[in-house]
Motif scaffolding. Structure first.
Motif, PDB file in Angstrom:
ATOM      1  N   ALA A   1       0.840  -1.198   0.000  1.00 12.68           N
ATOM      2  CA  ALA A   1       0.000   0.000   0.000  1.00 12.68           C
ATOM      3  C   ALA A   1       0.872   1.243   0.000  1.00 12.68           C
ATOM      4  CB  ALA A   1      -0.905  -0.008   1.231  1.00 12.68           C
ATOM      5  N   ALA A   2       0.550   2.152  -0.855  1.00 11.75           N
ATOM      6  CA  ALA A   2       1.350   3.371  -0.989  1.00 11.75           C
ATOM      7  C   ALA A   2       0.985   4.390   0.085  1.00 11.75           C
ATOM      8  CB  ALA A   2       1.128   3.983  -2.370  1.00 11.75           C
ATOM      9  N   ARG A   3       1.978   5.143   0.522  1.00 13.44           N
ATOM     10  CA  ARG A   3       1.745   6.216   1.469  1.00 13.44           C
ATOM     11  C   ARG A   3       0.992   7.335   0.761  1.00 13.44           C
ATOM     12  NH1 ARG A   3       4.566  10.921   2.084  1.00 13.44           N
ATOM     13  NH2 ARG A   3       4.340  11.977   4.090  1.00 13.44           N
ATOM     14  N   VAL A   4      -0.024   7.864   1.413  1.00 12.40           N
ATOM     15  CA  VAL A   4      -0.805   8.945   0.824  1.00 12.40           C
ATOM     16  C   VAL A   4      -0.168  10.268   1.203  1.00 12.40           C
ATOM     17  CG1 VAL A   4      -3.047  10.098   0.763  1.00 12.40           C
ATOM     18  CG2 VAL A   4      -2.932   7.603   0.955  1.00 12.40           C
ATOM     19  N   PRO A   5       0.293  11.051   0.227  1.00 14.48           N
ATOM     20  CA  PRO A   5       0.881  12.347   0.567  1.00 14.48           C
ATOM     21  C   PRO A   5      -0.199  13.319   1.016  1.00 14.48           C
ATOM     22  CG  PRO A   5       0.717  12.134  -1.808  1.00 14.48           C
ATOM     23  CD  PRO A   5       0.313  10.794  -1.219  1.00 14.48           C
ATOM     24  N   PHE A   6       0.130  14.168   1.959  1.00 14.96           N
ATOM     25  CA  PHE A   6      -0.794  15.181   2.462  1.00 14.96           C
ATOM     26  C   PHE A   6      -2.149  14.586   2.845  1.00 14.96           C
ATOM     27  CE2 PHE A   6       1.897  17.275  -0.827  1.00 14.96           C
ATOM     28  CZ  PHE A   6       2.681  18.018   0.034  1.00 14.96           C
ATOM     29  N   PRO A   7      -2.192  13.687   3.813  1.00 13.27           N
ATOM     30  CA  PRO A   7      -3.458  13.052   4.182  1.00 13.27           C
ATOM     31  C   PRO A   7      -4.492  14.023   4.721  1.00 13.27           C
ATOM     32  CG  PRO A   7      -1.756  12.561   5.798  1.00 13.27           C
ATOM     33  CD  PRO A   7      -1.070  13.191   4.628  1.00 13.27           C
ATOM     34  N   GLN A   8      -4.055  15.235   5.115  1.00 15.00           N
ATOM     35  CA  GLN A   8      -5.026  16.210   5.600  1.00 15.00           C
ATOM     36  C   GLN A   8      -5.846  16.833   4.476  1.00 15.00           C
ATOM     37  OE1 GLN A   8      -1.704  16.524   5.296  1.00 15.00           O
ATOM     38  NE2 GLN A   8      -0.995  18.544   5.961  1.00 15.00           N
ATOM     39  N   LEU A   9      -5.429  16.569   3.218  1.00 15.23           N
ATOM     40  CA  LEU A   9      -6.173  17.079   2.070  1.00 15.23           C
ATOM     41  C   LEU A   9      -7.190  16.044   1.605  1.00 15.23           C
ATOM     42  CD1 LEU A   9      -3.302  18.625  -0.120  1.00 15.23           C
ATOM     43  CD2 LEU A   9      -4.670  19.742   1.664  1.00 15.23           C
ATOM     44  N   THR A  10      -8.267  16.518   0.982  1.00 18.91           N
ATOM     45  CA  THR A  10      -9.228  15.599   0.374  1.00 18.91           C
ATOM     46  C   THR A  10      -8.636  15.077  -0.932  1.00 18.91           C
ATOM     47  OG1 THR A  10     -10.347  17.305  -0.933  1.00 18.91           O
ATOM     48  CG2 THR A  10     -11.141  16.947   1.332  1.00 18.91           C
ATOM     49  N   ALA A  11      -9.272  14.054  -1.494  1.00 19.83           N
ATOM     50  CA  ALA A  11      -8.791  13.495  -2.756  1.00 19.83           C
ATOM     51  C   ALA A  11      -8.785  14.556  -3.852  1.00 19.83           C
ATOM     52  CB  ALA A  11      -9.664  12.308  -3.164  1.00 19.83           C
ATOM     53  N   ARG A  12      -9.829  15.379  -3.904  1.00 22.33           N
ATOM     54  CA  ARG A  12      -9.899  16.436  -4.913  1.00 22.33           C
ATOM     55  C   ARG A  12      -8.790  17.462  -4.709  1.00 22.33           C
ATOM     56  NH1 ARG A  12     -11.567  16.658  -9.681  1.00 22.33           N
ATOM     57  NH2 ARG A  12     -13.825  16.470  -9.356  1.00 22.33           N
TER      58      ARG A  12
END
Length: 231
Positions: free
Chosen positions: A151-162
């Motif tokens: 599973a890849a690390r999600v950059p800037f998790p505080q942001l929404t997908a959009r």
């Protein structure tokens, strides 16, 4: 300590909104067997507090701190203190950052609009080692666990997908008009989204956003691969 005298459950609050923090502290201190032993307004203050050997049982962690990410702070604190129980606090339970926080080791989340009895249940449950997750969040978190290291690390998790999508295209060098055309959005929506991203990441301008995004791996590959999302 005698067997008949149970120690009070110690709670620490990390939130950059003083009104919420003060209100939550008053609520928790009014509950039997719970005491607030610390309050800090942000990432740096929390790191300093725990570096001094602060002792607590449960941490109520705001996801979007003014000077950093509650997800990153959760990961940092649990690396040093794996015994901590972290309960992230969020405005929206479907926020991508909630899942990211669980991946980082949080025991669940608490919606800021929760009534007092729900707050008490969540804090006591997390202190007892339980997980506090909605079915949707649990499913997404489990998918990550089953995926293991792939599973890849999600950059800037505080942001929404959009918001991450817009930031990625920004990092490719596209202007608002080009981003709007690529994502089938209005230029005004893109402009507002960029402003939100800058505010959430505490960045001064678009140039700073581009530098930060590229440092986190965004802006690579072919921007044409980024199509309209479902969000």
């Amino acid at each position: 300590m005698s067997e008949g005298a149970a120690a009070a459950l110690r709670v620490t609050l990390i939130d950059d909104h003083p009104v919420f923090r003060i209100g939550m502290a008053a609520l928790l201190d009014s509950l039997e067997g719970i005491t607030v032993v610390g309050q800090v307004p942000g990432f740096a203050a929390a790191r300093e507090l725990f570096a001094e050997g602060h002792e607590t049982d449960v941490v109520l962690m705001d996801i979007d701190l003014g000077d950093g990410s509650g997800v990153d702070l959760t990961r940092d604190l649990l690396r040093d203190r794996p015994d901590l129980r972290v309960l992230v606090v969020t405005m929206h339970e479907d926020d991508d950052a909630v899942v990211a926080a669980v991946r980082a080791g949080a025991r669940g989340y608490l919606v800021k609009s929760s009534p007092p009895d729900a707050v008490e249940r969540a804090v006591r449950a997390v202190a007892a080692g339980e997980m506090i997750l909605s079915p949707a969040v649990a499913e997404r978190a489990m998918a990550y666990v089953l995926g293991g290291q792939r599973a890849a690390r999600v950059p800037f998790p505080q942001l929404t997908a959009r918001e991450r999508e817009v930031l990625d295209l920004l990092a490719h060098g596209l202007d608002n008009t080009a981003i709007a055309r690529r994502l089938t959005l209005s230029p005004k929506t893109v402009r507002n989204t960029v402003a939100t991203v800058l505010a959430k990441l505490s960045l001064r301008d678009r140039s700073a956003a581009i530098v930060r995004a590229r440092a986190e791996g965004l802006g690579g590959g072919d921007p044409a691969a980024s199509g309209p999302s479902d969000s």
